[in-house]
Design an enzyme around this catalytic site. Structure first.
Site, PDB file in Angstrom:
ATOM      1  N   ASN A  69      -0.027  -3.917  -6.222  1.00 50.00           N
ATOM      2  CA  ASN A  69      -0.538  -3.915  -4.841  1.00 50.00           C
ATOM      3  C   ASN A  69      -0.483  -5.303  -4.202  1.00 50.00           C
ATOM      4  O   ASN A  69      -0.870  -5.456  -3.055  1.00 50.00           O
ATOM      5  CB  ASN A  69      -1.980  -3.356  -4.779  1.00 50.00           C
ATOM      6  N   ASP A 121      -6.424  -3.876  -7.675  1.00 58.11           N
ATOM      7  CA  ASP A 121      -7.301  -2.731  -7.357  1.00 58.11           C
ATOM      8  C   ASP A 121      -8.443  -2.587  -8.363  1.00 58.11           C
ATOM      9  O   ASP A 121      -9.602  -2.397  -7.982  1.00 58.11           O
ATOM     10  CB  ASP A 121      -6.494  -1.425  -7.336  1.00 58.11           C
ATOM     11  N   ARG A 130      -1.045  15.406 -16.573  1.00 61.03           N
ATOM     12  CA  ARG A 130      -0.945  14.028 -16.042  1.00 61.03           C
ATOM     13  C   ARG A 130      -2.115  13.181 -16.540  1.00 61.03           C
ATOM     14  O   ARG A 130      -1.950  12.003 -16.838  1.00 61.03           O
ATOM     15  CB  ARG A 130      -0.927  14.044 -14.512  1.00 61.03           C
ATOM     16  N   ALA A 157      -5.221  11.236 -11.421  1.00 61.83           N
ATOM     17  CA  ALA A 157      -4.312  10.547 -12.348  1.00 61.83           C
ATOM     18  C   ALA A 157      -3.119   9.983 -11.589  1.00 61.83           C
ATOM     19  O   ALA A 157      -2.001   9.955 -12.095  1.00 61.83           O
ATOM     20  CB  ALA A 157      -3.866  11.520 -13.442  1.00 61.83           C
ATOM     21  N   THR A 194       0.841  -1.190   0.000  1.00 61.92           N
ATOM     22  CA  THR A 194       0.000   0.000   0.000  1.00 61.92           C
ATOM     23  C   THR A 194       0.878   1.243   0.000  1.00 61.92           C
ATOM     24  O   THR A 194       2.103   1.152  -0.118  1.00 61.92           O
ATOM     25  CB  THR A 194      -1.015  -0.074   1.175  1.00 61.92           C
ATOM     26  N   LYS A 200       3.484   1.380  -4.027  1.00 60.40           N
ATOM     27  CA  LYS A 200       2.909   0.631  -5.154  1.00 60.40           C
ATOM     28  C   LYS A 200       3.754   0.714  -6.432  1.00 60.40           C
ATOM     29  O   LYS A 200       3.741  -0.192  -7.242  1.00 60.40           O
ATOM     30  CB  LYS A 200       1.477   1.095  -5.441  1.00 60.40           C
ATOM     31  N   GLY A 211      -1.686   6.824  -8.585  1.00 62.80           N
ATOM     32  CA  GLY A 211      -1.510   5.372  -8.574  1.00 62.80           C
ATOM     33  C   GLY A 211      -2.815   4.605  -8.655  1.00 62.80           C
ATOM     34  O   GLY A 211      -2.906   3.597  -9.372  1.00 62.80           O
ATOM     35  N   ALA A 212      -3.840   5.057  -7.941  1.00 62.22           N
ATOM     36  CA  ALA A 212      -5.105   4.321  -7.944  1.00 62.22           C
ATOM     37  C   ALA A 212      -5.751   4.380  -9.330  1.00 62.22           C
ATOM     38  O   ALA A 212      -6.280   3.375  -9.815  1.00 62.22           O
ATOM     39  CB  ALA A 212      -6.047   4.888  -6.891  1.00 62.22           C
ATOM     40  N   ARG A 260      -6.432  17.654 -11.653  1.00 63.01           N
ATOM     41  CA  ARG A 260      -6.022  19.018 -11.291  1.00 63.01           C
ATOM     42  C   ARG A 260      -4.862  19.465 -12.189  1.00 63.01           C
ATOM     43  O   ARG A 260      -4.816  20.589 -12.665  1.00 63.01           O
ATOM     44  CB  ARG A 260      -5.601  18.998  -9.823  1.00 63.01           C
TER      45      ARG A 260
HETATM   46  P1  NAP Z   1      -1.911   9.442  -5.408  1.00 69.78           P
HETATM   47  O1  NAP Z   1      -1.115   8.555  -6.302  1.00 69.78           O
HETATM   48  O2  NAP Z   1      -1.208  10.268  -4.398  1.00 69.78           O
HETATM   49  O3  NAP Z   1      -2.801  10.367  -6.401  1.00 69.78           O
HETATM   50  C1  NAP Z   1      -3.212  11.585  -6.016  1.00 69.78           C
HETATM   51  C2  NAP Z   1      -4.199  12.177  -7.056  1.00 69.78           C
HETATM   52  O4  NAP Z   1      -5.106  12.999  -6.349  1.00 69.78           O
HETATM   53  C3  NAP Z   1      -3.538  13.027  -8.113  1.00 69.78           C
HETATM   54  O5  NAP Z   1      -4.250  12.899  -9.326  1.00 69.78           O
HETATM   55  C4  NAP Z   1      -3.694  14.434  -7.536  1.00 69.78           C
HETATM   56  O6  NAP Z   1      -3.741  15.449  -8.527  1.00 69.78           O
HETATM   57  C5  NAP Z   1      -5.058  14.320  -6.907  1.00 69.78           C
HETATM   58  N1  NAP Z   1      -5.314  15.248  -5.792  1.00 69.78           N
HETATM   59  C6  NAP Z   1      -4.812  15.215  -4.538  1.00 69.78           C
HETATM   60  N2  NAP Z   1      -5.323  16.215  -3.784  1.00 69.78           N
HETATM   61  C7  NAP Z   1      -6.192  16.897  -4.587  1.00 69.78           C
HETATM   62  C8  NAP Z   1      -7.029  18.032  -4.397  1.00 69.78           C
HETATM   63  N3  NAP Z   1      -7.106  18.652  -3.209  1.00 69.78           N
HETATM   64  N4  NAP Z   1      -7.781  18.454  -5.437  1.00 69.78           N
HETATM   65  C9  NAP Z   1      -7.721  17.831  -6.634  1.00 69.78           C
HETATM   66  N5  NAP Z   1      -6.943  16.753  -6.878  1.00 69.78           N
HETATM   67  C10 NAP Z   1      -6.184  16.295  -5.867  1.00 69.78           C
HETATM   68  O7  NAP Z   1      -2.975   8.592  -4.568  1.00 69.78           O
HETATM   69  P2  NAP Z   1      -3.588   7.178  -4.960  1.00 69.78           P
HETATM   70  O8  NAP Z   1      -2.700   6.085  -4.509  1.00 69.78           O
HETATM   71  O9  NAP Z   1      -3.950   7.241  -6.407  1.00 69.78           O
HETATM   72  O10 NAP Z   1      -4.895   7.098  -4.030  1.00 69.78           O
HETATM   73  C11 NAP Z   1      -6.066   7.849  -4.337  1.00 69.78           C
HETATM   74  C12 NAP Z   1      -7.207   7.457  -3.414  1.00 69.78           C
HETATM   75  O11 NAP Z   1      -7.649   6.123  -3.688  1.00 69.78           O
HETATM   76  C13 NAP Z   1      -6.886   7.492  -1.917  1.00 69.78           C
HETATM   77  O12 NAP Z   1      -7.991   8.086  -1.258  1.00 69.78           O
HETATM   78  C14 NAP Z   1      -6.777   6.016  -1.548  1.00 69.78           C
HETATM   79  O13 NAP Z   1      -7.108   5.782  -0.197  1.00 69.78           O
HETATM   80  C15 NAP Z   1      -7.833   5.428  -2.472  1.00 69.78           C
HETATM   81  N6  NAP Z   1      -7.697   3.968  -2.738  1.00 69.78           N
HETATM   82  C16 NAP Z   1      -8.699   3.155  -2.290  1.00 69.78           C
HETATM   83  C17 NAP Z   1      -8.625   1.789  -2.545  1.00 69.78           C
HETATM   84  C18 NAP Z   1      -9.739   0.888  -2.064  1.00 69.78           C
HETATM   85  O14 NAP Z   1      -9.528  -0.326  -2.004  1.00 69.78           O
HETATM   86  N7  NAP Z   1     -10.908   1.404  -1.771  1.00 69.78           N
HETATM   87  C19 NAP Z   1      -7.526   1.247  -3.229  1.00 69.78           C
HETATM   88  C20 NAP Z   1      -6.521   2.125  -3.677  1.00 69.78           C
HETATM   89  C21 NAP Z   1      -6.610   3.490  -3.417  1.00 69.78           C
HETATM   90  P3  NAP Z   1      -2.364  16.090  -9.138  1.00 69.78           P
HETATM   91  O15 NAP Z   1      -1.878  15.117 -10.175  1.00 69.78           O
HETATM   92  O16 NAP Z   1      -2.792  17.376  -9.726  1.00 69.78           O
HETATM   93  O17 NAP Z   1      -1.411  16.244  -7.975  1.00 69.78           O
END
Ligand code: NAP
Length: 277
Positions: free
Chosen positions: A90, A105, A159, A131, A65, A69, A133-134, A155
């Site tokens: 993952n 995922d 990306r 855009a 996690t 990842k 990791g998820a 945003r």
């Molecule tokens: P990440 O790689 O850090 O991706 C962050 C993304 O969110 C980027 O696209 C970023 O935009 C955007 N972002 C962050 N803050 C923002 C804001 N205030 N306004 C607009 N855009 C914003 O994170 P991730 O690993 O992809 O995880 C994303 C979410 O999925 C998390 O909440 C995680 O807990 C959840 N998730 C859930 C599961 C499940 O099993 N339910 C599994 C995996 C992940 P920029 O590119 O502009 O920075």
């Protein structure tokens, strides 16, 4: 004398909040599998060395996690096609010739949407926000269900465009900035990490119509900012990512043990646990 249990766990940083030991513990009891599943708090600088040591000592599998990842892609000796497409891993599994990396995922999300929640994706307009990791993990499985169009909005628009370009051979996919969104979608998946900070990405309310289903990958005891906002805009349904959490875990469990656990009981138990916490 009992034989040693097969060793599994989840590697993250921080990882103390993870529900994976609870979920996999329930899966193991339900399927009669005798396994051990532990939390491993691994700082990024130690990730490769700790994972290699875990498998060298006979460990059978790890969930991976945040924030590992992407690093987990490099530690694997072989990737499943869906992990290679996502360029994110993952799930790691011991194989006779090395460590296999998978990404469950997207399969978890699609199974929750289609099987648990009855949400249609084929020939529908789908919006994925974020855009990171998820998003990488869910795009392939979503496109596999042939939506009319899949728009990625982020945003940082570049990306989203770069990510869309990597998936064009799987379907009709476009990357845009929030300002370019002006029409309602059938399904909106929030894959940003904004919910974790209690924030709402600034996208226009025009994306929501009376038939729109909204799904937040994030989950919590109370509604996330995105879920509250979606309900206020009059969407048809707004759902948190509990089901994806359980379904992606079930896919990992199947990869490790060759048996797919029933997820309904675990999902019900998790909801009860979160509501009473
Ligand atoms: P990440 O790689 O850090 O991706 C962050 C993304 O969110 C980027 O696209 C970023 O935009 C955007 N972002 C962050 N803050 C923002 C804001 N205030 N306004 C607009 N855009 C914003 O994170 P991730 O690993 O992809 O995880 C994303 C979410 O999925 C998390 O909440 C995680 O807990 C959840 N998730 C859930 C599961 C499940 O099993 N339910 C599994 C995996 C992940 P920029 O590119 O502009 O920075």
């Amino acid at each position: 004398m009992g034989t040693a249990l097969d060793q599994y766990g989840v590697a993250g940083h921080p990882v103390g909040h993870s529900l994976s030991p609870f979920i996999h513990g329930m899966f193991a009891r339900e399927t009669g599998q005798r396994i051990s599943y532990r939390l491993y708090d691994v700082p990024p600088a130690e990730f490769h060395q700790r994972v290699r040591a875990f498998f060298a000592q006979g460990g059978r599998g790890l969930n991976v996690t945040l924030p590992h990842k992407i690093a987990a892609v490099e530690v694997a000796h072989e990737l499943t096609p869906r992990a290679a497409y996502a360029a994110a891993v993952n799930t790691l599994a011991a194989r006779p010739d090395g460590i296999l990396g998978d990404n469950t995922d997207g399969a978890g999300l699609v199974r929750d949407l289609c099987d648990n929640l009855g949400v249609a994706i084929t020939r529908r307009r789908v919006l994925v926000i974020g855009a990171g990791g998820a998003s990488r993990g869910i795009l392939g499985p979503l496109l596999g269900l042939a939506p009319e169009v899949l728009v990625i909005a982020n945003r940082t628009p570049q990306r989203a465009q770069a990510l869309a370009a990597q998936f064009t051979e799987l379907g009709v996919v476009r990357g845009v900035g929030f300002a370019e969104l002006d029409q309602p979608f059938d399904l909106i998946v929030n894959a940003t990490s904004a919910s974790l900070a209690g924030e709402l990405p600034p996208f226009p309310p025009t994306v929501i119509g009376p038939q729109t289903v909204c799904y937040d990958l994030a989950y919590g005891r109370s509604a996330t900012a995105f879920i509250e906002w979606a309900n206020l805009q009059g969407c048809m349904r707004a759902l948190q990512g509990w089901g994806m959490l359980v379904e992606q875990a079930a896919e990992s469990f199947r990869l490790w043990r060759g048996i797919r656990p029933d997820t309904a009981q675990v999902l019900a138990a998790l909801k009860e646990r979160s509501e009473s916490a």
